[in-house]
Scaffold this motif. Structure first.
Motif, mmCIF file in Angstrom:
data_model
loop_
_atom_site.group_PDB
_atom_site.id
_atom_site.type_symbol
_atom_site.label_atom_id
_atom_site.label_comp_id
_atom_site.label_asym_id
_atom_site.label_seq_id
_atom_site.Cartn_x
_atom_site.Cartn_y
_atom_site.Cartn_z
ATOM 1 N N ASP A 562 0.579 -1.041 -0.063
ATOM 2 C CA ASP A 562 -0.095 0.275 -0.413
ATOM 3 C C ASP A 562 1.086 1.174 0.234
ATOM 4 O OD1 ASP A 562 -2.666 1.531 0.535
ATOM 5 O OD2 ASP A 562 -1.574 2.109 2.085
ATOM 6 N N PRO A 563 0.744 1.972 -0.549
ATOM 7 C CA PRO A 563 1.717 3.711 -0.964
ATOM 8 C C PRO A 563 1.619 4.433 0.521
ATOM 9 C CG PRO A 563 -0.162 3.196 -2.499
ATOM 10 C CD PRO A 563 -0.007 1.829 -2.222
ATOM 11 N N ASP A 564 0.276 4.467 0.457
ATOM 12 C CA ASP A 564 0.111 5.206 1.606
ATOM 13 C C ASP A 564 1.154 5.146 2.911
ATOM 14 O OD1 ASP A 564 -1.687 7.280 -0.231
ATOM 15 O OD2 ASP A 564 -3.274 5.895 0.647
ATOM 16 N N ARG A 565 0.760 3.491 3.034
ATOM 17 C CA ARG A 565 1.156 3.177 4.301
ATOM 18 C C ARG A 565 3.057 2.952 3.988
ATOM 19 N NH1 ARG A 565 -1.648 -1.628 7.851
ATOM 20 N NH2 ARG A 565 -2.910 -0.543 8.191
ATOM 21 N N TYR A 566 3.563 2.631 2.575
ATOM 22 C CA TYR A 566 4.780 2.222 2.755
ATOM 23 C C TYR A 566 4.910 3.041 1.429
ATOM 24 C CZ TYR A 566 3.431 -1.980 4.858
ATOM 25 O OH TYR A 566 2.969 -2.999 5.722
ATOM 26 N N PRO A 567 5.024 4.382 1.859
ATOM 27 C CA PRO A 567 5.859 5.590 0.991
ATOM 28 C C PRO A 567 7.190 5.263 0.623
ATOM 29 C CG PRO A 567 5.814 6.566 3.066
ATOM 30 C CD PRO A 567 4.932 5.074 3.348
ATOM 31 N N HIS A 568 7.933 5.143 1.132
ATOM 32 C CA HIS A 568 9.504 4.606 0.670
ATOM 33 C C HIS A 568 9.538 3.754 -0.286
ATOM 34 C CE1 HIS A 568 14.085 4.713 1.323
ATOM 35 N NE2 HIS A 568 13.767 3.042 1.566
ATOM 36 N N TYR A 569 8.972 2.723 -0.103
ATOM 37 C CA TYR A 569 9.289 1.086 -0.471
ATOM 38 C C TYR A 569 8.808 1.956 -2.324
ATOM 39 C CZ TYR A 569 7.705 -2.523 -3.554
ATOM 40 O OH TYR A 569 7.938 -3.767 -4.124
ATOM 41 N N HIS A 570 7.614 2.747 -2.428
ATOM 42 C CA HIS A 570 6.896 3.301 -3.779
ATOM 43 C C HIS A 570 7.973 5.097 -4.553
ATOM 44 C CE1 HIS A 570 3.686 0.952 -5.095
ATOM 45 N NE2 HIS A 570 2.768 0.747 -2.997
ATOM 46 N N ARG A 571 7.700 5.207 -3.121
ATOM 47 C CA ARG A 571 8.684 6.742 -3.277
ATOM 48 C C ARG A 571 10.546 7.084 -4.574
ATOM 49 N NH1 ARG A 571 5.680 10.538 -1.278
ATOM 50 N NH2 ARG A 571 3.704 10.433 -1.617
ATOM 51 N N LYS A 572 10.967 5.917 -3.351
ATOM 52 C CA LYS A 572 12.402 5.278 -3.816
ATOM 53 C C LYS A 572 12.126 4.411 -4.931
ATOM 54 C CE LYS A 572 14.770 7.821 -3.290
ATOM 55 N NZ LYS A 572 16.194 7.285 -2.493
ATOM 56 N N LYS A 573 11.402 4.292 -5.159
ATOM 57 C CA LYS A 573 11.630 2.719 -6.470
ATOM 58 C C LYS A 573 12.570 1.422 -5.847
ATOM 59 C CE LYS A 573 11.114 5.744 -10.462
ATOM 60 N NZ LYS A 573 11.258 6.510 -11.538
ATOM 61 N N VAL A 574 11.919 1.235 -3.949
ATOM 62 C CA VAL A 574 12.516 0.052 -3.913
ATOM 63 C C VAL A 574 12.271 -1.100 -4.727
ATOM 64 C CG1 VAL A 574 12.788 -0.733 -1.611
ATOM 65 C CG2 VAL A 574 12.556 1.738 -1.652
ATOM 66 N N SER A 575 11.727 -1.438 -4.978
ATOM 67 C CA SER A 575 11.799 -2.772 -5.818
ATOM 68 C C SER A 575 12.757 -2.978 -6.604
ATOM 69 C CB SER A 575 9.520 -3.066 -6.796
ATOM 70 O OG SER A 575 9.382 -1.926 -7.646
ATOM 71 N N ASP A 576 12.480 -1.915 -7.117
ATOM 72 C CA ASP A 576 14.036 -2.315 -8.220
ATOM 73 C C ASP A 576 15.105 -2.447 -7.567
ATOM 74 O OD1 ASP A 576 12.602 -1.811 -10.319
ATOM 75 O OD2 ASP A 576 12.661 0.813 -10.692
ATOM 76 N N ASP A 577 14.957 -2.070 -6.769
ATOM 77 C CA ASP A 577 16.656 -2.331 -5.454
ATOM 78 C C ASP A 577 16.306 -4.211 -5.313
ATOM 79 O OD1 ASP A 577 17.572 0.610 -6.234
ATOM 80 O OD2 ASP A 577 16.537 1.145 -4.540
ATOM 81 N N MET A 578 15.186 -3.952 -4.847
ATOM 82 C CA MET A 578 15.342 -5.461 -4.691
ATOM 83 C C MET A 578 15.664 -6.582 -5.682
ATOM 84 S SD MET A 578 11.982 -5.211 -2.453
ATOM 85 C CE MET A 578 11.977 -4.251 0.002
ATOM 86 N N ILE A 579 15.284 -5.820 -6.414
ATOM 87 C CA ILE A 579 15.219 -6.737 -8.078
ATOM 88 C C ILE A 579 16.614 -7.180 -7.946
ATOM 89 C CG2 ILE A 579 14.718 -7.498 -10.451
ATOM 90 C CD1 ILE A 579 11.949 -6.456 -9.692
ATOM 91 N N ASN A 580 17.263 -6.304 -8.272
ATOM 92 C CA ASN A 580 19.132 -6.139 -8.697
ATOM 93 C C ASN A 580 19.932 -6.321 -7.511
ATOM 94 O OD1 ASN A 580 18.432 -4.885 -11.044
ATOM 95 N ND2 ASN A 580 18.422 -2.603 -9.950
ATOM 96 N N GLU A 581 19.054 -6.559 -6.021
ATOM 97 C CA GLU A 581 19.261 -7.521 -4.993
ATOM 98 C C GLU A 581 19.660 -8.687 -5.090
ATOM 99 O OE1 GLU A 581 19.414 -8.298 -0.325
ATOM 100 O OE2 GLU A 581 17.860 -7.074 -1.085
ATOM 101 N N ALA A 582 18.888 -9.187 -5.764
ATOM 102 C CA ALA A 582 18.719 -10.890 -6.284
ATOM 103 C C ALA A 582 19.487 -10.951 -7.297
ATOM 104 C CB ALA A 582 17.156 -11.108 -6.341
ATOM 105 N N LEU A 583 19.649 -10.655 -8.079
ATOM 106 C CA LEU A 583 20.251 -10.938 -9.326
ATOM 107 C C LEU A 583 21.848 -10.408 -9.225
ATOM 108 C CD1 LEU A 583 18.421 -8.709 -12.348
ATOM 109 C CD2 LEU A 583 17.856 -11.495 -11.471
ATOM 110 N N THR A 584 22.224 -9.906 -8.478
ATOM 111 C CA THR A 584 23.164 -9.425 -8.003
ATOM 112 C C THR A 584 24.242 -10.147 -6.681
ATOM 113 O OG1 THR A 584 23.328 -6.967 -7.959
ATOM 114 C CG2 THR A 584 24.855 -7.803 -6.823
ATOM 115 N N PHE A 585 22.971 -10.825 -6.494
ATOM 116 C CA PHE A 585 23.606 -12.542 -5.533
ATOM 117 C C PHE A 585 23.878 -13.625 -6.083
ATOM 118 C CE2 PHE A 585 23.694 -16.065 -2.646
ATOM 119 C CZ PHE A 585 24.266 -15.264 -1.432
#
Length: 843
Positions: A562-585
């Motif tokens: 939910d973007p209201d409850r988890y603004p950092h996740y959406h505003r900073k596009k953290v999903s891209d970082d999470m994907i890259n974390e998995a691929l980098t590992f």
């Protein structure tokens, strides 16, 4: 088809306990007078103790009939046998709560089941053949590129018309999912024509032009639907990229007029990095300001020096119609308001108020509010647009020159067709193209229809244009568009599969010749080639696409937090970082040749400052670069601690231990629990008084039909309940009984203590854990490590073959070969490629 620990849909799932009990009770039923006697394989008293009471008589527990097993594995029962073997080896069956099977007794059972499964495999003349499949869109683009000897299929989005590939368990290589129709063929031909037209040029050499672009000739493209609003232009001092969502373009060069080489020069710099506080802008002080040049679907990104003008130079082959655009790539400047950049301008007012109060007061005094309109306070963003000094790129000027050619026809075209191609030489000119595209030598007379097509087009089109038609015919043919066909020799097929597996493209001549020479007939030969290709960075497609599919990263925002409850996740596009974390590992583990179990046993991962916020880490460098980080609390590290996993398996507002359990079982342990049978009526209990997910599931488990299944599934998911929908740690749930309130009210209301998270569980074999730390330790047991390695092998074969493997014995041989090399990555991948499951697949 074999799937470890999956029950046939004809049976009603009554937990893995019942699955094993059913095997054991087979031997006692005859002795108890409920069916034909079957040969016993263990002590009769032991059998009676463990299964006789539950699975005999007219109504055996779980409605399981032991006669469905038969006296030995058969095609319809082999899944049940292999599932039982896995569960006994893992120590999960029979359940410790209902029996005290000794170690020696378990060894006897494992030996018996293993002998039966191996005997079945030896006698069944198992076929490793798989059906032909269509190449997917990713493979299509790579293969066309390499068949035509070009850098990519073009900058003019020539493949955007293709139908998107459907996924099967995350994979885009699944044969049954990759359908083929006349419409597919029409779209392929349409794409191929666009690609070939941008590759092979005809007629007179186009005249080159030179474009000088002043900063005032740079425009910011519209991002809103109000097209009447004038586009923002650069000023005399330069064009500043303010809103990251906006793309800029050159007024005199909106699209590429003619295909060819273009030289692009850009005078630019980075301004005001760190001028405002990073906490306000969302841009870390240690991140360089960047500028991205967008050429259709090709991008080049550059780091800019601070306050020093640099001249960027690009020389690119651009197709006619390509739009040349520029943008500021950042996930910052979105932290204010609803994420719209305009609210960031308020930061300028706050800065001036603190550092230049006199100027602030002048602006405040100049504010005139019009009657009948909303009153604008001094802190409103409206008043500070002209004062903005946030981090941004600035372009001072630019130039574009082209199309440029060192020769005519272009050298890349000469490499493909020769300098003066004649249709009289069509066979010799087209043969190397067809050989690359078809992944094999061209058979005698096979090109004749294509040659006739080319020659028939000469009069109406001319020689060069006629060759285009021939090339399109080659690339639109079944030998190019289909894999795993029977028109390849075993050596040609191995080379094609090897290249497609690691590079998602056609094999080059060197690989085909090496295979023909017998260089890869042994495990050692395959191992050396895999290692060489990894060291030379030729395996990038595999290192990106396989883990992306295996971990189902495509689903990360299917039900986004939910973007209201988890603004950092959406505003900073953290999903891209999470994907890259998995691929980098994954890349790190393979390139460093670590053991396969490192994926679940590692105490480290690769994080940046945005992920550090999610993970509660306060000593990570404050920038966007992913770096290796070792966790010391035992909670994170490897795949099990990654936000990508936690988010993929969560809903928008809550988490589901069932979703996470099934993800772990299916993707890490190759256990596939069947869904509840459609023909069984399950009456849902009243859960209106439940306050936590555990209470909800306990109410659900009050139905005995549901309980037996959840006894086996739930323990694999409870351990992750301390991770919320974005993967942040929580000690308590939000209280669901609180009435919903607005965001402003939520900020004023004290944060409730919440309901404590209980992340403990126990398995049927009495193994238990209190939290994620204990669960991670259980996952590293010998039994679960073996399961994980077997699952990894199975996923590799699914990706390579486009089908799930169905030969338990051959999979065990791959695992054994991996064990000889301490389960290291390269050896395991090589063992998969060297296996008959990979080698012997054509019909």
């Amino acid at each position: 088809m074999f799937r470890t620990a999956r029950l046939p849909s004809a049976f009603i799932l009554d937990s893995f306990m019942n699955l094993f009990d059913r095997i054991l009770s087979w031997c006692i039923v005859g002795a108890l007078g409920f069916g034909t006697a079957l040969p016993a394989f263990a002590d009769e008293g032991l059998i009676k103790m463990h299964c006789g009471k539950c699975h005999s008589g007219a109504e055996p527990k779980g409605d399981f009939s032991v006669h469905d097993l038969g006296t030995a594995p058969a095609q319809e029962s082999i899944d049940l046998w292999t599932a039982s073997l896995d569960l006994v080896k893992a120590g999960e069956m029979p359940p410790a709560k209902k029996s005290q099977l000794t170690t020696s007794g378990r060894h006897k059972l494992v030996e018996f089941l293993s002998d039966k499964v191996q005997s079945y495999a030896a006698q069944s003349q198992h076929s490793h053949e798989i059906a032909p499949r269509r190449i997917n869109n990713r493979e299509f683009k790579n293969s066309v590129r390499d068949a035509l000897l070009i850098e990519d299929v073009g900058t003019h989005q020539p493949t955007d018309n293709l139908i998107g590939d459907s996924l099967y368990e995350g994979f885009d290589t699944h044969g049954e999912t990759l359908g083929f129709s006349n419409f597919h063929l029409e779209q392929y031909i349409d794409s191929l024509r666009k690609i070939v037209d941008a590759t092979i040029l005809d007629g007179q050499q186009p005249e080159s032009k030179h474009y000088e672009i002043d900063s005032r000739q740079i425009r910011s493209a519209h991002t809103s639907q109000n097209l009447k609003r004038p586009e923002r232009r650069g000023k005399r001092e330069g064009f500043d990229f303010l809103d990251p969502k906006e793309l800029a373009y050159f007024e005199d060069f909106p699209v590429v007029p003619t295909t060819g080489w273009y030289k692009i020069s850009i005078r630019c710099t980075g301004l005001d990095r760190g001028y405002y506080e990073a906490e306000k802008t969302g841009i870390y002080d240690d991140d360089p300001i960047q500028l991205t040049v967008v050429m259709g679907n090709r991008e080049r990104t550059f780091d800019l020096p601070d306050n020093n003008i640099v001249e960027l130079e690009l020389t690119e082959w651009l197709a006619a119609g390509t739009r040349l655009r520029f943008r500021y790539p950042t996930d910052g400047l979105t932290l204010r308001g609803n994420g719209n950049f305009k609210f960031q301008n308020a930061i300028a007012g706050e800065y001036i108020k603190e550092h230049d109060p006199e100027l602030y007061q002048q602006v405040a005094d100049s504010i005139v509010n019009k009657p009948g309109r909303r009153v604008l306070r001094p802190e409103s963003w409206h008043h500070w647009v002209d004062f903005w000094r946030g981090p941004r790129p600035r372009i001072y000027s630019a130039s574009v020159e082209g199309p440029l050619f060192d020769s005519w026809p272009p050298a890349r075209q000469v490499a493909l067709l020769g300098k003066n191609p004649s249709v009289e030489d069509a066979a010799s000119i087209l043969e190397p193209i067809a050989e690359r595209a078809w992944r094999r030598e061209v058979r005698e007379g096979e090109l004749e229809p294509v040659v006739q097509l080319v020659q028939s087009k000469k009069q109406s089109l001319g020689d060069v244009a006629a060759f285009k038609e021939g090339i399109i015919a080659i690339l639109a043919s079944p030998p190019f568009l289909l894999l795993n066909t029977d028109d390849l020799t075993p050596q040609e097929e191995f080379a094609a599969k090897f290249s497609n597996f690691l590079q998602s493209t056609i094999p080059d001549r060197e690989l085909r010749e090496a295979v023909e020479a017998g260089d890869f007939e042994s495990f050692e030969g395959v191992y050396e080639e895999v290692q060489r290709r990894l060291e030379s960075a030729e395996c990038d497609p595999f290192l990106k696409t396989f883990p992306y599919a295996w971990l189902k990263l495509n689903d990360i925002n299917f039900m986004a937090p939910d973007p209201d409850r988890y603004p950092h996740y959406h505003r900073k596009k953290v999903s891209d970082d999470m994907i890259n974390e998995a691929l980098t590992f994954f890349r790190y583990a393979v390139e460093e040749d670590l053991p396969v179990t490192e994926f679940i046993s590692a105490d480290y991962s690769f994080i940046n400052a945005d992920l550090a916020v999610v993970y509660g880490i306060d000593d990570a460098p404050q920038d966007s670069k992913l770096r290796k980080y070792t966790f010391t609390d035992g909670r994170r590290g490897g795949f099990l601690g990654m936000g990508a996993f936690h988010t993929v398996t969560a809903d928008s507002l809550g988490t589901s231990p069932i979703h996470r359990a099934i993800y772990v079982m299916e993707n890490f342990l190759a256990i596939h629990p069947s869904p509840p049978p459609a023909d069984v009526l399950i009456e849902e209990p009243d859960i209106r008084s439940a306050r936590t997910i555990r209470e909800v599931l306990e109410a659900h488990r009050s139905d005995k039909t549901c309980a037996s299944c959840h006894q086996s599934i739930d323990p694999f998911g409870w351990a992750f309940e301390n991770f919320d929908p974005v993967g942040s740690w929580r000690d308590a749930y939000d209280d669901p009984t609180l009435e919903p309130v607005s965001k402003r009210q939520r900020q004023k209301r004290p944060k409730p203590e919440g309901i404590p998270v209980d992340a403990s569980a126990s398995f049927l074999n009495r193994a238990e854990y209190r939290d994620i730390v204990g669960f991670r330790q259980l996952m590293q047991s010998k039994a679960n490590s073996d399961r994980f390695i077997r699952c990894f092998v199975t996923k590799l074969l699914t990706y390579a073959n486009g089908e799930e493997p169905d030969d338990y014995t051959e999979i065990e041989k791959i695992v054994a070969k991996s064990a000889e090399h301490d389960y290291h990555m390269i050896a395991t991948i090589a063992a998969v490629i060297d296996s008959p499951l990979f080698r012997e697949t054509s019909r």
